[in-house]
Motif scaffolding. Structure first.
Motif, PDB file in Angstrom:
ATOM      1  N   ARG A  99       0.820  -1.210   0.000  1.00  0.00           N
ATOM      2  CA  ARG A  99       0.000   0.000   0.000  1.00  0.00           C
ATOM      3  C   ARG A  99       0.857   1.265   0.000  1.00  0.00           C
ATOM      4  N   LEU A 100       2.153   1.137   0.319  1.00  0.00           N
ATOM      5  CA  LEU A 100       3.059   2.282   0.295  1.00  0.00           C
ATOM      6  C   LEU A 100       3.516   2.616  -1.117  1.00  0.00           C
ATOM      7  N   LEU A 101       3.479   1.620  -1.986  1.00  0.00           N
ATOM      8  CA  LEU A 101       3.952   1.824  -3.355  1.00  0.00           C
ATOM      9  C   LEU A 101       2.916   2.606  -4.156  1.00  0.00           C
ATOM     10  N   HIS A 102       3.399   3.505  -4.977  1.00  0.00           N
ATOM     11  CA  HIS A 102       2.497   4.205  -5.886  1.00  0.00           C
ATOM     12  C   HIS A 102       3.226   4.419  -7.211  1.00  0.00           C
ATOM     13  N   LEU A 103       2.487   4.250  -8.292  1.00  0.00           N
ATOM     14  CA  LEU A 103       3.078   4.334  -9.626  1.00  0.00           C
ATOM     15  C   LEU A 103       3.191   5.770 -10.117  1.00  0.00           C
ATOM     16  N   GLU A 104       2.369   6.643  -9.589  1.00  0.00           N
ATOM     17  CA  GLU A 104       2.418   8.041  -9.981  1.00  0.00           C
ATOM     18  C   GLU A 104       2.937   8.862  -8.808  1.00  0.00           C
ATOM     19  N   ASN A 105       2.915  10.163  -8.962  1.00  0.00           N
ATOM     20  CA  ASN A 105       3.365  10.991  -7.845  1.00  0.00           C
ATOM     21  C   ASN A 105       2.336  10.949  -6.717  1.00  0.00           C
ATOM     22  N   ALA A 106       2.713  11.497  -5.566  1.00  0.00           N
ATOM     23  CA  ALA A 106       1.857  11.424  -4.379  1.00  0.00           C
ATOM     24  C   ALA A 106       0.513  12.109  -4.602  1.00  0.00           C
ATOM     25  N   TYR A 107       0.507  13.219  -5.316  1.00  0.00           N
ATOM     26  CA  TYR A 107      -0.733  13.950  -5.562  1.00  0.00           C
ATOM     27  C   TYR A 107      -1.753  13.069  -6.284  1.00  0.00           C
ATOM     28  N   HIS A 108      -1.333  12.457  -7.391  1.00  0.00           N
ATOM     29  CA  HIS A 108      -2.264  11.635  -8.173  1.00  0.00           C
ATOM     30  C   HIS A 108      -2.701  10.388  -7.399  1.00  0.00           C
ATOM     31  N   THR A 109      -1.782   9.780  -6.656  1.00  0.00           N
ATOM     32  CA  THR A 109      -2.124   8.575  -5.894  1.00  0.00           C
ATOM     33  C   THR A 109      -3.159   8.883  -4.817  1.00  0.00           C
ATOM     34  N   CYS A 110      -2.948   9.943  -4.071  1.00  0.00           N
ATOM     35  CA  CYS A 110      -3.873  10.282  -2.982  1.00  0.00           C
ATOM     36  C   CYS A 110      -5.216  10.786  -3.513  1.00  0.00           C
ATOM     37  N   THR A 111      -5.191  11.581  -4.562  1.00  0.00           N
ATOM     38  CA  THR A 111      -6.439  12.083  -5.139  1.00  0.00           C
ATOM     39  C   THR A 111      -7.266  10.930  -5.712  1.00  0.00           C
ATOM     40  N   GLN A 112      -6.597   9.972  -6.322  1.00  0.00           N
ATOM     41  CA  GLN A 112      -7.301   8.789  -6.837  1.00  0.00           C
ATOM     42  C   GLN A 112      -7.912   7.988  -5.697  1.00  0.00           C
ATOM     43  N   ALA A 113      -7.187   7.850  -4.594  1.00  0.00           N
ATOM     44  CA  ALA A 113      -7.706   7.080  -3.454  1.00  0.00           C
ATOM     45  C   ALA A 113      -8.896   7.765  -2.799  1.00  0.00           C
ATOM     46  N   ARG A 114      -8.877   9.094  -2.728  1.00  0.00           N
ATOM     47  CA  ARG A 114      -9.971   9.805  -2.051  1.00  0.00           C
ATOM     48  C   ARG A 114     -11.168  10.029  -2.953  1.00  0.00           C
ATOM     49  N   PHE A 115     -10.948  10.504  -4.182  1.00  0.00           N
ATOM     50  CA  PHE A 115     -12.054  10.926  -5.048  1.00  0.00           C
ATOM     51  C   PHE A 115     -12.356   9.982  -6.200  1.00  0.00           C
ATOM     52  N   GLY A 116     -11.437   9.084  -6.509  1.00  0.00           N
ATOM     53  CA  GLY A 116     -11.643   8.174  -7.618  1.00  0.00           C
ATOM     54  C   GLY A 116     -11.205   8.738  -8.957  1.00  0.00           C
ATOM     55  N   VAL A 117     -10.691   9.947  -8.962  1.00  0.00           N
ATOM     56  CA  VAL A 117     -10.171  10.560 -10.188  1.00  0.00           C
ATOM     57  C   VAL A 117      -8.801  11.169  -9.890  1.00  0.00           C
ATOM     58  N   PRO A 118      -7.835  11.044 -10.794  1.00  0.00           N
ATOM     59  CA  PRO A 118      -6.495  11.547 -10.515  1.00  0.00           C
ATOM     60  C   PRO A 118      -6.256  13.000 -10.908  1.00  0.00           C
ATOM     61  N   ASP A 119      -7.276  13.737 -11.318  1.00  0.00           N
ATOM     62  CA  ASP A 119      -7.044  15.127 -11.741  1.00  0.00           C
ATOM     63  C   ASP A 119      -7.570  16.092 -10.679  1.00  0.00           C
ATOM     64  N   ASP A 120      -7.395  17.387 -10.890  1.00  0.00           N
ATOM     65  CA  ASP A 120      -7.690  18.363  -9.837  1.00  0.00           C
ATOM     66  C   ASP A 120      -8.824  19.323 -10.178  1.00  0.00           C
ATOM     67  N   ARG A 121      -9.739  18.929 -10.999  1.00  0.00           N
ATOM     68  CA  ARG A 121     -10.824  19.826 -11.399  1.00  0.00           C
ATOM     69  C   ARG A 121     -11.812  20.028 -10.250  1.00  0.00           C
ATOM     70  N   GLY A 122     -11.705  21.140  -9.568  1.00  0.00           N
ATOM     71  CA  GLY A 122     -12.651  21.483  -8.513  1.00  0.00           C
ATOM     72  C   GLY A 122     -12.481  20.708  -7.220  1.00  0.00           C
ATOM     73  N   LEU A 123     -11.342  20.079  -7.030  1.00  0.00           N
ATOM     74  CA  LEU A 123     -11.112  19.297  -5.819  1.00  0.00           C
ATOM     75  C   LEU A 123     -10.308  20.104  -4.806  1.00  0.00           C
ATOM     76  N   PRO A 124     -10.389  19.741  -3.507  1.00  0.00           N
ATOM     77  CA  PRO A 124      -9.586  20.438  -2.502  1.00  0.00           C
ATOM     78  C   PRO A 124      -8.088  20.302  -2.789  1.00  0.00           C
ATOM     79  N   VAL A 125      -7.321  21.248  -2.277  1.00  0.00           N
ATOM     80  CA  VAL A 125      -5.881  21.278  -2.526  1.00  0.00           C
ATOM     81  C   VAL A 125      -5.197  20.186  -1.701  1.00  0.00           C
ATOM     82  N   PHE A 126      -4.349  19.412  -2.379  1.00  0.00           N
ATOM     83  CA  PHE A 126      -3.613  18.326  -1.726  1.00  0.00           C
ATOM     84  C   PHE A 126      -2.460  18.910  -0.923  1.00  0.00           C
TER      85      PHE A 126
END
Length: 122
Positions: free
Chosen positions: A31-58
């Protein structure tokens, strides 16, 4: 004196703990491994999408290897632990069981309880 039943319980508990501990640890490490940077990994885990359109700041991603921990933090105060909650407590229980069962198994083997090979007085 360790009887056969206590020895069997201790032996099986030790075997389960010794096999379960590395399995849980590797599961937590995965679960520590991530293929993308931390921003995309965490945003995908929380919102289900890896982009930042209208999402809170990581904010940041904090990771530790022992115990396995990977916590995503956003500026709005939300935190998300990517390692499941049961991994660390179960690892601790396995360590305690192994520490408690090891002396029982070792003393029983020294006395010959394991295979019924205890020395007979005659």
């Amino acid at each position: 004196m360790v009887d056969r039943r206590l020895f069997d319980i201790a032996r099986w508990s030790l075997m389960v703990a010794v096999w379960l501990l590395p399995v849980l640890y590797v599961f937590g490490l995965m679960r520590l491994l991530h293929l993308e940077n931390a921003y995309h990994t965490c945003t995908q885990a929380r919102f289900g999408v890896p982009d930042d359109r209208g999402l809170p700041v990581f904010g940041r991603l904090d990771s530790d290897v022992l115990p396995p921990r990977s916590v995503c933090t956003w500026v709005d105060g939300y935190t998300l632990d990517r390692v499941p909650w049961f991994v660390t407590p179960t690892m601790f229980v396995c360590l305690v069981v192994a520490a408690a069962a090891s002396p029982v198994v070792i003393s029983a083997r020294r006395r010959g309880v394991m295979a019924g090979t205890a020395r007979r007085p005659w």
